[in-house]
Design a protein around this motif. Structure first.
Motif, PDB file in Angstrom:
ATOM      1  N   GLN A  40      42.851  39.663  25.455  1.00  0.00           N
ATOM      2  CA  GLN A  40      41.592  39.257  26.073  1.00  0.00           C
ATOM      3  C   GLN A  40      41.578  37.746  26.337  1.00  0.00           C
ATOM      4  O   GLN A  40      41.173  37.298  27.413  1.00  0.00           O
ATOM      5  CB  GLN A  40      40.403  39.651  25.205  1.00  0.00           C
ATOM      6  CG  GLN A  40      39.078  39.317  25.861  1.00  0.00           C
ATOM      7  CD  GLN A  40      37.890  39.886  25.123  1.00  0.00           C
ATOM      8  OE1 GLN A  40      38.014  40.583  24.120  1.00  0.00           O
ATOM      9  NE2 GLN A  40      36.702  39.593  25.627  1.00  0.00           N
ATOM     10  N   LYS A  41      42.032  36.978  25.382  1.00  0.00           N
ATOM     11  CA  LYS A  41      42.041  35.516  25.529  1.00  0.00           C
ATOM     12  C   LYS A  41      42.912  35.101  26.723  1.00  0.00           C
ATOM     13  O   LYS A  41      42.492  34.288  27.554  1.00  0.00           O
ATOM     14  CB  LYS A  41      42.557  34.874  24.244  1.00  0.00           C
ATOM     15  CG  LYS A  41      42.606  33.372  24.267  1.00  0.00           C
ATOM     16  CD  LYS A  41      43.128  32.834  22.949  1.00  0.00           C
ATOM     17  CE  LYS A  41      43.271  31.331  22.986  1.00  0.00           C
ATOM     18  NZ  LYS A  41      43.836  30.813  21.739  1.00  0.00           N
ATOM     19  N   GLU A  44      41.327  36.309  30.082  1.00  0.00           N
ATOM     20  CA  GLU A  44      40.181  35.490  30.475  1.00  0.00           C
ATOM     21  C   GLU A  44      40.634  34.132  30.982  1.00  0.00           C
ATOM     22  O   GLU A  44      40.069  33.601  31.940  1.00  0.00           O
ATOM     23  CB  GLU A  44      39.202  35.353  29.314  1.00  0.00           C
ATOM     24  CG  GLU A  44      38.439  36.640  29.060  1.00  0.00           C
ATOM     25  CD  GLU A  44      37.542  36.594  27.837  1.00  0.00           C
ATOM     26  OE1 GLU A  44      37.685  35.671  26.989  1.00  0.00           O
ATOM     27  OE2 GLU A  44      36.697  37.509  27.710  1.00  0.00           O
ATOM     28  N   ASP A  47      41.454  34.383  34.398  1.00  0.00           N
ATOM     29  CA  ASP A  47      40.269  34.772  35.171  1.00  0.00           C
ATOM     30  C   ASP A  47      40.205  36.286  35.439  1.00  0.00           C
ATOM     31  O   ASP A  47      39.685  36.719  36.453  1.00  0.00           O
ATOM     32  CB  ASP A  47      40.197  33.982  36.485  1.00  0.00           C
ATOM     33  CG  ASP A  47      38.769  33.864  36.980  1.00  0.00           C
ATOM     34  OD1 ASP A  47      37.837  33.892  36.142  1.00  0.00           O
ATOM     35  OD2 ASP A  47      38.571  33.777  38.211  1.00  0.00           O
ATOM     36  N   LYS A  49      38.480  39.628  34.495  1.00  0.00           N
ATOM     37  CA  LYS A  49      37.143  39.900  33.956  1.00  0.00           C
ATOM     38  C   LYS A  49      37.091  41.105  33.031  1.00  0.00           C
ATOM     39  O   LYS A  49      36.182  41.226  32.210  1.00  0.00           O
ATOM     40  CB  LYS A  49      36.151  40.123  35.101  1.00  0.00           C
ATOM     41  CG  LYS A  49      36.087  38.979  36.085  1.00  0.00           C
ATOM     42  CD  LYS A  49      35.451  37.757  35.478  1.00  0.00           C
ATOM     43  CE  LYS A  49      35.311  36.672  36.521  1.00  0.00           C
ATOM     44  NZ  LYS A  49      35.518  35.356  36.026  1.00  0.00           N
TER      45      LYS A  49
END
Length: 125
Positions: A40-41, A44, A47, A49
């Motif tokens: 997830q890091k 994100e 970019d 989502k």
């Protein structure tokens, strides 16, 4: 007397096997959560989502209750055995970000990863 000893021995062996399995599952659960958080890091940061793999992170009870009905893909992913879930996460991190979960390192490119990371499995490290 001999049959009682045999029964005790089997029970002890079963118990040891159960405990070893619990330890293994606990370790996999910890790894899956950590790898999903890294996923997830990095997503994100790139970019991105949303990613189905993020759903493998632990959720607080309140978050679970607030969550809408899970999509079929998420249900199928969570239905896989823990080892397969972990492999999916680590393979994604390696292919998308040149990140080795076991080294805890992001490499410059695929060649750098291939040359400097000892392998794809925990045992390789």
């Amino acid at each position: 007397m001999e049959s009682e000893e045999k029964v005790e021995k089997v029970d002890i062996e079963d118990y040891r096997g159960m405990m070893a399995q619990k330890v293994k599952e606990s370790r996999y659960l910890k790894y899956i959560h950590a790898a999903a958080a890294v996923c997830q890091k990095l997503d994100e940061r790139a970019d991105i989502k949303s990613n189905i793999l993020w759903s493998l992170q632990y959720k607080e009870e309140e978050e679970e209750e607030e969550e809408e009905e899970e999509e079929e893909e998420v249900i199928q992913l969570k239905g896989l055995d823990m080892e397969t879930q972990l492999v999916r996460l680590t393979d994604y991190l390696r292919s998308q970000y040149h990140y080795c979960f076991w080294c805890r390192a992001q490499y410059n490119n695929q060649q750098d990863l291939d040359e400097n990371c000892p392998g794809t499995e925990e045992e390789d490290h």
